[in-house]
Motif scaffolding. Structure first.
Motif, mmCIF file in Angstrom:
data_model
loop_
_atom_site.group_PDB
_atom_site.id
_atom_site.type_symbol
_atom_site.label_atom_id
_atom_site.label_comp_id
_atom_site.label_asym_id
_atom_site.label_seq_id
_atom_site.Cartn_x
_atom_site.Cartn_y
_atom_site.Cartn_z
ATOM 1 N N ARG A 97 -27.679 10.472 -1.940
ATOM 2 C CA ARG A 97 -28.883 10.228 -2.748
ATOM 3 C C ARG A 97 -28.990 11.258 -3.867
ATOM 4 N NH1 ARG A 97 -30.544 9.161 2.442
ATOM 5 N NH2 ARG A 97 -31.457 11.201 2.746
ATOM 6 N N ARG A 102 -31.358 10.455 -6.770
ATOM 7 C CA ARG A 102 -32.738 10.549 -6.316
ATOM 8 C C ARG A 102 -33.164 12.012 -6.218
ATOM 9 N NH1 ARG A 102 -34.743 7.948 -0.747
ATOM 10 N NH2 ARG A 102 -33.730 6.111 -1.599
ATOM 11 N N TYR A 103 -32.238 12.826 -5.756
ATOM 12 C CA TYR A 103 -32.529 14.246 -5.634
ATOM 13 C C TYR A 103 -32.930 14.812 -6.987
ATOM 14 C CZ TYR A 103 -31.555 19.216 -4.995
ATOM 15 O OH TYR A 103 -31.644 20.564 -4.960
ATOM 16 N N TYR A 109 -36.309 13.663 -8.110
ATOM 17 C CA TYR A 109 -37.381 14.395 -7.437
ATOM 18 C C TYR A 109 -37.562 15.765 -8.067
ATOM 19 C CZ TYR A 109 -37.525 11.058 -3.532
ATOM 20 O OH TYR A 109 -37.667 9.960 -2.763
ATOM 21 N N LEU A 156 -39.041 16.361 -0.965
ATOM 22 C CA LEU A 156 -37.812 17.143 -0.988
ATOM 23 C C LEU A 156 -37.546 17.835 0.347
ATOM 24 C CD1 LEU A 156 -38.037 18.392 -4.614
ATOM 25 C CD2 LEU A 156 -36.131 17.140 -3.627
ATOM 26 N N PHE A 192 -35.981 15.341 2.382
ATOM 27 C CA PHE A 192 -34.966 14.619 1.611
ATOM 28 C C PHE A 192 -33.889 14.062 2.534
ATOM 29 C CE2 PHE A 192 -31.187 14.358 -1.067
ATOM 30 C CZ PHE A 192 -31.676 13.515 -2.026
ATOM 31 N N TRP A 193 -33.499 14.834 3.524
ATOM 32 C CA TRP A 193 -32.528 14.319 4.497
ATOM 33 C C TRP A 193 -33.305 13.763 5.677
ATOM 34 C CZ3 TRP A 193 -29.886 19.501 3.367
ATOM 35 C CH2 TRP A 193 -28.993 19.349 2.289
ATOM 36 N N GLY A 227 -35.269 21.357 4.170
ATOM 37 C CA GLY A 227 -34.868 20.697 2.932
ATOM 38 C C GLY A 227 -33.592 21.321 2.390
#
Lengths: 99, 688, 167
Positions: free
Chosen positions: B111, B114-115, B118, B152, B155-156, B243
């Motif tokens: 991602r 996306r990261y 963000y 964030l 995020f994972w 994060g």
């Protein structure tokens, strides 16, 4: 007078019966003549016993006779026509008025 | 240039929108867009700083009305003063470094785009927060920052701990934010405005009652407590380390958590109106700082150590600001404001550096546990060097930047012996735990060989930001050298410039404290004169207490979370049985009613309709015998009807008998006749 | 005396008429029916005489007995092959017809009996035929002319109907 009217009624009733039951078209025509005659008897009887002086009833009866003659002529012509097209004048078998 | 400052937040927002809608599938492009935009913002911020310097810190305000109401006037606007300019610089610099660093760190993440989106969104929110000119706007961006923080941290989100940490951070800060918005509403109600300057004028002119100021101040400080992870809401920050590490560096070390400090600094004019509120702030700050520092002494997770260090340092700043507020309220001079904001800046740089360094280490060895590391300096020279620089800086070693800012804070506590003692203790512990970390991670023999073998120096995209930040960690403090007549203290100040004379005694004292802390760590963890385990064994209850972080999480769990869960269980039960029961009962009633209606529909209505149909068909079946086409039958009907009329004229009873008899006979006859006629008609057809 | 004799004549004629009429409508042989019809018509002519309608009686005999009956007999002859058959000459609605006729008769007789008749037994004109002729040529000249047109129309119509197609 009443006996004349009763006779006319009886005659008329018989005429009706004939019209309703005769299978033969000519028979129906004859029954119609009976009814005409019944009506004529009435007219003439009324002419004699009721109403103002004069012969109006008899005049009317004469007209009825004439018209009846005309009716008979036309009716019989139709009967002939029917006979020609249907090979018969049995009114029972004439049911095409359904359609 | 100043007039266009409002554009700064929009660069990252543009990047966010662009990535979100257009370049999500092109990962490289996404990261470049994001970094490019934040670099533009950085350049713009530099211009703003320059403009601010050139006008000697004269504030600039610009706003457009947002909601105009007789009782409340809200606006969207920007307020630029030196504090804002400095914050803009901090945010954009750290953000740039972190984003560049992330190219390497996040490489190969599914991602990736996306990261970066963000990160851009976060940068936008943070910049908006900084330039806001009123509490209302501040709160909007405050919440946006919280949202991106949540996104964030989690995020994972495949990892349950990460998802949980995100929720924890969000909910915990939400508690503080509730206080924050209450404070804002108090201000709105009593001051009638949320604009900083107007509120502060009302505070200064004494329009607001002191009680109201105290109340509003404490409630607003609640927001700072949540966001800056102060006691008792500090519990989310260590967990937030789930994060990605660059995120920790950006949000949970340098910028977002500093927002609380920024808020206190920004609202300082409010706090100076209330000595009580300021004292409370200072006390909270020092408690937090002390507690976090002690916890950090014994932790093993590299990121958690840094997280507690962050909490501790933030508490340090808060303490300085609180002391400034209290002193000013009582009419004393204090360098606290400068100290707090100065430390905010220097801390942002060296803490970001520490986190990025830690990220580099984690990237290399794939573990967070410093007990599994060791000897990494041989393999990761740049990382180790920069990490040592940052550690020296945070420990407060001359002439690194941390020395100057920390010195200012210690100077602030000059009039408060207890605070001074605690501040020095904290400084000592800070030095100790940082070098414990350094020695355990980078020196000595590798404790887990395979991880050591696997380790390697990080790629350039990761080491360059480290070096840049190391440079800042060394030099950023020099803008506040006490000998400068036009240094940081004459740029960022509250109401009046406070020039504190350089206090060599304090400098010496703090240096000694720092060095002793480092020395102790050196003895235990480098030379291993004393066994750390033996010490831990000796002070076992204390060690256990610290290792378990004072059991605060457990305390919250028992006191708040479990009852809450019980209560929610009860609510669930109530919902599932009472409410659902009611709802289902109503549904059941409706279904029954529908059943009745359906029955009615099916049998009565349909019955009526079908009945009409059947009646029609039956009638037709009956009456079709009447239309049989027979001339004589028609004649019969006509004459029979006429006779019926005659009879009716003469006698009505006879008419009924006649009618009945005639009808029955007609029907019977017509039925008989029709069956005969059908035969006849088939014969006729054959004839035709 | 005269009234009594005329009464007697009336009942005799009535009896003949009714019997003959019944024969007309019930006999299977249509030719016999026609003969009985002539009998009825004669009887009716007699009734006319009893009612002081001598001219009408003459007309009845001339037109009905002389013309219509002959016409009917012609028709029967033309459709002759049916007459010889010994088939049922009435249809299935006899019962119903009897019922209706009885209803009609009863209603008629009842209404005749119930009605209050204002009988004025006034003398009939002496010269019956003369009076009728004058009436027809004066008061009823228009109906008279129209009836002649009707007769003409019936004549033409009958010819049109009865002639074979294409001739």
């Amino acid at each position: 007078m009443l006996q004349y009217l009763a006779l006319a009624a009886i005659l008329f009733a018989i005429g009706i019966f004939g019209v309703l039951t005769r299978r033969n078209a000519v028979g129906i025509l004859m029954s119609l003549e009976l009814m005409f005659n019944a009506a004529n008897i009435n007219l003439v009887a009324f002419n004699k016993y009721i109403g103002a002086a004069g012969l109006t009833g008899q005049i009317f009866a004469i007209f009825v006779v004439v018209i009846a003659a005309a009716e008979a002529v036309v009716g019989l012509a139709i009967v002939l026509l029917l006979y020609r097209n249907w090979q018969g004048i049995d009114v029972d078998q004439m049911n095409i008025m359904k359609w | 240039m100043l007039e266009n400052t409002y554009l700064i937040p929009f660069y990252p927002l543009l990047a966010f929108v662009a990535i979100l809608f257009f370049t999500r599938w092109k990962e490289r492009l996404s990261s470049y867009i994001s970094i490019g935009m934040v670099l533009i913002a950085l350049v713009h911020s530099l211009f703003v700083l320059a403009a601010m310097l050139s006008r000697h810190g004269l504030p600039m305000e610009k706003a457009i009305p947002f909601i105009t109401h007789p009782s409340l006037h809200l606006e969207l606007g920007m307020y630029i003063d030196p504090l804002t300019a400095v914050m803009l610089m901090i945010v954009t610099i750290v953000s740039s470094c972190v984003q560049i660093y992330s190219i390497g760190y996040m490489h190969g993440d599914p991602r990736y785009s996306r990261y970066f989106s963000y990160l851009s969104l976060f940068t936008f929110s943070m910049l908006g927060l900084v330039i806001a000119n009123n509490f209302f706007m501040l709160f909007i961006f405050w919440e946006l920052v919280g949202l991106t923080s949540y996104l964030l941290i989690g995020f994972w989100f495949e990892k349950k701990s990460a998802a949980d940490a995100g929720k924890k951070a969000f909910i915990t800060t939400r508690i503080g934010d509730l206080g924050f918005i209450i404070g804002i509403l108090i201000l709105a109600a009593y001051a009638g405005t949320l604009n900083y300057q107007q509120v502060f004028e009302k505070v200064a002119s004494g329009v607001l009652a002191p009680g109201i100021i105290t109340l509003a101040g404490i409630f607003i400080f609640c927001g700072a407590v949540g966001k800056s992870a102060q006691f008792p809401l500090h519990v989310w920050l260590p967990d937030a380390m789930e994060g990605p590490t660059p995120v920790s560096a950006l949000i949970h070390a340098a910028t977002m958590v500093a927002a609380g400090v920024y808020l206190v600094a920004r609202a300082m004019s409010l706090f100076v109106g209330s000595a009580e509120a300021s004292t409370a702030i200072a006390v909270i700050g020092v408690i937090t700082s002390l507690m976090a520092a002690t916890i950090a002494l014994v932790q093993n997770d590299i990121k958690r150590i840094l997280a507690y260090s962050t909490v501790s340092q933030l508490g340090y700043m808060i303490m300085a600001l609180g002391l400034y507020g209290a002193d000013t309220a009582l009419g004393h001079h204090s360098p606290g404001f400068v100290a707090g904001t100065f430390h905010l800046m220097t801390h942002a740089f060296f803490k970001a550096l520490l986190f990025l360094g830690a990220g580099s280490v984690i990237h290399a060895v794939h573990t967070n546990d410093i007990q599994d590391m060791g000897g990494l300096s041989k393999k990761m020279k740049i990382t180790a060097t920069t990490f040592f620089i940052a550690s020296l800086s945070i420990a407060g070693i001359f002439p690194l930047s941390g020395f100057w800012s920390k010195d200012e804070i210690v100077a602030t506590t000059a009039g408060h012996p207890v605070f001074m003692f605690l501040a020095l203790t904290i400084a000592f512990m800070t030095a100790f735990y940082m070098f414990r970390l350094c020695f355990l991670a980078f020196t000595g023999k590798p404790r887990v060989q395979e991880k050591y073998d696997h380790a390697h120096e990080s790629p350039n995209t990761m080491t360059w930001p480290l070096m840049f930040l190391a440079f800042l960690s060394i030099g950023a403090g020099w803008v506040g050298l006490p000998w400068l007549s036009h240094g940081f203290s004459s740029f960022v100040y509250h109401e009046q410039i406070h020039h504190s004379e350089p206090s060599y005694i304090l400098m010496l004292a703090s240096t000694v404290v720092a060095l002793s802390g480092i020395g102790l760590a050196y003895m235990i963890y480098y030379k291993q004169r004393f066994s750390a385990d033996a010490l831990a064994e000796k002070f076992k209850p204390l060690h256990t207490l610290l290792y378990n972080k004072y059991y605060i999480d457990e305390f919250y769990n028992i006191v708040i979370i479990q009852p809450l869960l019980k209560f929610t269980d009860f609510l669930w039960w109530f919902d599932a049985h009472i409410i659902d029961g009611l709802v289902n009962f109503v549904g059941w009633l409706i279904i029954k009613w529908a059943d009745i209606k359906q029955w009615f529909d099916q049998y009565i209505v349909d019955g009526a309709v079908n009945g009409m149909g059947y009646a029609c068909m039956a009638g037709a079946r009956l009456f079709r015998y009447l239309q049989n086409g027979s001339l004589q039958f028609y004649t019969l009907i006509v004459i029979g009807s006429a006779v019926g009329l005659i009879i009716y004229r003469v006698t009505s009873r006879g008419f009924i008998y006649y009618l009945l008899g005639a009808s029955i006979m007609v029907l019977i006859r017509s039925i008989i006749r029709t069956s005969g006629m059908e035969k006849a008609s088939t014969e006729t057809n054959v004839q035709d | 005396m005269e009234a009594e004799s005329s009464q007697l004549v009336f009942y005799l004629l009535s009896f003949i008429i009714v019997i003959a009429a019944i024969c007309v409508v019930t006999l299977k042989n249509i030719f016999h029916s026609a003969l009985f019809l002539i009998l009825v018509l004669f009887g009716v002519a007699g009734i006319y005489i009893l009612l002081n309608a001598e001219f009408l009686a003459a007309v009845q005999v001339l037109i009905y007995v002389g013309a219509v009956s002959v016409l009917i007999i012609f028709a029967i002859m033309l459709t002759s092959h049916l007459t010889s058959r010994k088939i049922k000459q009435s249809n299935e609605q006899v019962t119903l017809a009897v019922f209706i006729c009885a209803g009609f008769l009863l209603a008629s007789l009842a209404s005749i009996a119930n009605t209050v008749w204002r009988i004025t037994d006034r003398p009939m004109p002496e010269h019956n035929t003369l009076t009728i002729g004058k009436l027809l040529m004066n008061d009823y000249v228009l109906p008279f002319e129209i009836v002649s047109v009707v007769l003409l129309a019936a004549l033409i119509g009958a010819i049109v109907l009865a002639r074979k197609e294409g001739t």
